[in-house]
Scaffold this active site. Structure first.
Site, PDB file in Angstrom:
ATOM      1  N   ASN A   9       0.926  -1.159   0.346  1.00  0.00           N
ATOM      2  CA  ASN A   9       0.082   0.080  -0.197  1.00  0.00           C
ATOM      3  C   ASN A   9       1.174   1.448   0.193  1.00  0.00           C
ATOM      4  O   ASN A   9       1.315   1.630   1.135  1.00  0.00           O
ATOM      5  CB  ASN A   9      -1.217   0.038   1.496  1.00  0.00           C
ATOM      6  CG  ASN A   9      -1.946   0.861   0.970  1.00  0.00           C
ATOM      7  OD1 ASN A   9      -2.211   1.808   0.258  1.00  0.00           O
ATOM      8  ND2 ASN A   9      -2.382   1.452   2.599  1.00  0.00           N
ATOM      9  N   TRP A  10       1.020   1.278  -0.928  1.00  0.00           N
ATOM     10  CA  TRP A  10       2.463   3.211  -1.165  1.00  0.00           C
ATOM     11  C   TRP A  10       1.130   4.302  -0.667  1.00  0.00           C
ATOM     12  O   TRP A  10       2.101   4.939  -1.012  1.00  0.00           O
ATOM     13  CB  TRP A  10       2.027   3.261  -2.495  1.00  0.00           C
ATOM     14  CG  TRP A  10       2.989   2.542  -3.660  1.00  0.00           C
ATOM     15  CD1 TRP A  10       3.678   0.906  -3.473  1.00  0.00           C
ATOM     16  CD2 TRP A  10       3.371   2.064  -4.599  1.00  0.00           C
ATOM     17  NE1 TRP A  10       4.670   0.713  -4.080  1.00  0.00           N
ATOM     18  CE2 TRP A  10       3.790   0.796  -5.108  1.00  0.00           C
ATOM     19  CE3 TRP A  10       3.470   3.395  -6.085  1.00  0.00           C
ATOM     20  CZ2 TRP A  10       4.784   0.842  -6.225  1.00  0.00           C
ATOM     21  CZ3 TRP A  10       3.712   3.102  -7.598  1.00  0.00           C
ATOM     22  CH2 TRP A  10       4.328   1.477  -6.873  1.00  0.00           C
ATOM     23  N   LYS A  11       0.259   4.476  -0.183  1.00  0.00           N
ATOM     24  CA  LYS A  11      -0.533   5.551  -0.143  1.00  0.00           C
ATOM     25  C   LYS A  11      -0.377   6.795  -0.576  1.00  0.00           C
ATOM     26  O   LYS A  11      -0.539   6.743  -1.908  1.00  0.00           O
ATOM     27  CB  LYS A  11       0.005   6.118   1.623  1.00  0.00           C
ATOM     28  CG  LYS A  11       0.048   4.343   2.527  1.00  0.00           C
ATOM     29  CD  LYS A  11       0.412   4.618   4.113  1.00  0.00           C
ATOM     30  CE  LYS A  11      -0.099   3.074   5.030  1.00  0.00           C
ATOM     31  NZ  LYS A  11      -0.009   4.112   6.090  1.00  0.00           N
ATOM     32  N   HIS A  95      -9.752   1.291   4.609  1.00  0.00           N
ATOM     33  CA  HIS A  95      -8.472   1.479   5.383  1.00  0.00           C
ATOM     34  C   HIS A  95      -8.807   2.484   6.606  1.00  0.00           C
ATOM     35  O   HIS A  95      -9.305   2.983   6.431  1.00  0.00           O
ATOM     36  CB  HIS A  95      -6.893   1.725   4.245  1.00  0.00           C
ATOM     37  CG  HIS A  95      -5.930   2.014   5.020  1.00  0.00           C
ATOM     38  ND1 HIS A  95      -5.240   2.575   6.076  1.00  0.00           N
ATOM     39  CD2 HIS A  95      -4.825   0.411   5.310  1.00  0.00           C
ATOM     40  CE1 HIS A  95      -4.137   2.617   6.638  1.00  0.00           C
ATOM     41  NE2 HIS A  95      -3.744   1.644   5.720  1.00  0.00           N
ATOM     42  N   GLU A  97      -7.419   4.760   7.135  1.00  0.00           N
ATOM     43  CA  GLU A  97      -6.999   6.014   7.332  1.00  0.00           C
ATOM     44  C   GLU A  97      -7.835   6.429   6.799  1.00  0.00           C
ATOM     45  O   GLU A  97      -8.176   7.372   7.304  1.00  0.00           O
ATOM     46  CB  GLU A  97      -5.641   5.624   6.764  1.00  0.00           C
ATOM     47  CG  GLU A  97      -4.483   5.945   7.588  1.00  0.00           C
ATOM     48  CD  GLU A  97      -3.073   5.298   6.436  1.00  0.00           C
ATOM     49  OE1 GLU A  97      -3.285   5.744   5.648  1.00  0.00           O
ATOM     50  OE2 GLU A  97      -2.154   4.405   7.215  1.00  0.00           O
ATOM     51  N   GLU A 167      -5.787  -5.288  10.312  1.00  0.00           N
ATOM     52  CA  GLU A 167      -4.425  -4.171  10.376  1.00  0.00           C
ATOM     53  C   GLU A 167      -4.972  -3.602  11.746  1.00  0.00           C
ATOM     54  O   GLU A 167      -5.988  -2.443  11.910  1.00  0.00           O
ATOM     55  CB  GLU A 167      -4.813  -2.821   9.206  1.00  0.00           C
ATOM     56  CG  GLU A 167      -4.581  -4.073   7.687  1.00  0.00           C
ATOM     57  CD  GLU A 167      -3.918  -2.735   7.274  1.00  0.00           C
ATOM     58  OE1 GLU A 167      -2.629  -3.253   6.241  1.00  0.00           O
ATOM     59  OE2 GLU A 167      -4.361  -2.275   7.101  1.00  0.00           O
ATOM     60  N   GLY A 173       2.218   2.189  10.865  1.00  0.00           N
ATOM     61  CA  GLY A 173       2.893   3.406  10.287  1.00  0.00           C
ATOM     62  C   GLY A 173       3.601   4.070  11.673  1.00  0.00           C
ATOM     63  O   GLY A 173       4.425   4.732  11.811  1.00  0.00           O
ATOM     64  N   SER A 213       3.238  -2.860  10.788  1.00  0.00           N
ATOM     65  CA  SER A 213       3.994  -2.762   9.816  1.00  0.00           C
ATOM     66  C   SER A 213       5.327  -3.239  10.207  1.00  0.00           C
ATOM     67  O   SER A 213       6.342  -4.120  10.560  1.00  0.00           O
ATOM     68  CB  SER A 213       5.011  -2.014  11.763  1.00  0.00           C
ATOM     69  OG  SER A 213       4.275  -0.477  12.470  1.00  0.00           O
ATOM     70  N   GLY A 234       2.464  -1.281   4.252  1.00  0.00           N
ATOM     71  CA  GLY A 234       2.316   0.031   3.913  1.00  0.00           C
ATOM     72  C   GLY A 234       3.561   0.935   3.498  1.00  0.00           C
ATOM     73  O   GLY A 234       4.748   0.443   2.770  1.00  0.00           O
ATOM     74  N   GLY A 235       4.400   1.031   4.655  1.00  0.00           N
ATOM     75  CA  GLY A 235       6.379   1.233   5.090  1.00  0.00           C
ATOM     76  C   GLY A 235       7.206   1.052   3.778  1.00  0.00           C
ATOM     77  O   GLY A 235       7.511   1.414   3.019  1.00  0.00           O
TER      78      GLY A 235
HETATM   79  C1  PEP Z   1      -1.227  -0.175   5.638  1.00  0.00           C
HETATM   80  O1  PEP Z   1      -0.945   1.066   5.234  1.00  0.00           O
HETATM   81  O2  PEP Z   1      -2.533  -1.032   5.340  1.00  0.00           O
HETATM   82  C2  PEP Z   1      -0.118  -0.417   6.539  1.00  0.00           C
HETATM   83  C3  PEP Z   1       0.088  -1.623   6.881  1.00  0.00           C
HETATM   84  O3  PEP Z   1       1.084   0.387   6.481  1.00  0.00           O
HETATM   85  P1  PEP Z   1       2.779   0.047   7.591  1.00  0.00           P
HETATM   86  O4  PEP Z   1       3.226  -0.955   7.190  1.00  0.00           O
HETATM   87  O5  PEP Z   1       3.613   1.186   7.191  1.00  0.00           O
HETATM   88  O6  PEP Z   1       2.455  -0.012   8.996  1.00  0.00           O
END
Ligand code: PEP
Length: 251
Positions: A9-11, A95, A97, A167, A173, A213, A234-235
């Site tokens: 997930n590049w956000k 998601h 966010e 999640e 994040g 994470s 994500g990251g």
């Molecule tokens: C996400 O954006 O769904 C996510 C899990 O981010 P991260 O891996 O950065 O925690």
């Protein structure tokens, strides 16, 4: 046997030019036949570039959101048929966010899930508790509600095109990952909710990812758990080396 799915997930990161470099790198690192499905969920403006750059590779393309209506007066929005027409195969829905910053509710999430499935997209439905909910002891209640309300009206046949991403919001994040056992416990609980609402066979078949994470160092442990069928990343999905390591860990 469930096939694992690793989705990035590049956000709100990467211009089309930057996206082209990242997927080019990634395709080189995971060339061949990975033992899992690999998806990158990219910003709308990157879709055309990434679809073109991933043609002929094992990398599939997803979006991070969509509107539930097929078309109409919804300025600034993108519909499921538009995504399909652009070569998108997956869409992330609900998601945390989007729930937190864009007022998405279980009801709007459900409308989007049904619209995406009707258009032929595969859905990655995100669920998970906040830190306050975990500390209050309502993790299971929260996840159960989000799964049940998110899937209202979705048939067992349609469920084949649904992935659930568990999640925990406190892990997204933050660099704080759920322990392998915490993640496994809630993923197993989530599978139980599917058994309750649908059937044992549906529960056995559905892919349940962990997200929060996940990184190159912790992925192997999380992905070795019996009820964790992949990751929503994500990251770490913004770094080709790290994402490729996670893909390898899913093998
Ligand atoms: C996400 O954006 O769904 C996510 C899990 O981010 P991260 O891996 O950065 O925690």
């Amino acid at each position: 046997m469930r096939r694992k799915v690793i989705a990035g997930n590049w956000k709100m990161n990467l211009t089309p030019a930057e996206a082209k470099v990242l997927v080019g790198d990634l395709a080189g690192k995971i060339a061949g036949n990975p033992a899992c499905d690999v998806v990158v969920c990219v910003p709308f403006v990157d879709i055309a570039t990434v679809v073109e750059a991933t043609a002929g590779t094992c990398i599939k393309v997803g979006a991070q959101n969509m509107h539930q209506a097929e078309k109409g007066a919804f300025t600034g929005e993108i519909s499921a048929p538009m995504l399909v027409a652009c070569g998108v195969e997956y869409v992330v829905i609900g998601h945390s966010e989007r729930r937190q910053y864009f007022s998405e509710t279980d009801e709007t999430v459900n409308a989007k899930v049904k619209s995406a499935l009707a258009a032929g997209l595969k859905v990655i439905l995100c669920v998970g508790e906040t830190l306050a909910e975990r500390e209050t002891g309502v993790t299971e209640e929260t996840v159960s509600r989000q799964v049940k309300l998110g899937l209202v009206g979705v048939t067992e046949a349609q469920l084949a095109n649904v992935i659930i991403a568990y999640e925990p919001v406190w892990a997204i994040g933050t660099g704080v990952t759920a322990s392998d056992e915490q993640a496994e416990e809630t993923c197993a609980f989530t599978r139980g909710v599917i058994a309750e609402v649908y059937s044992a066979a549906a529960a056995d078949a559905i892919v349940i990812q962990y997200g929060g994470s996940m990184n190159a160092a912790n992925a192997a442990g999380l992905l070795s758990m019996g009820n964790i069928d992949g990751g929503l990343v994500g990251g770490a999905s913004l770094k080709a080396d790290d994402f490729a390591t996670i893909v390898t860990a899913a093998g």
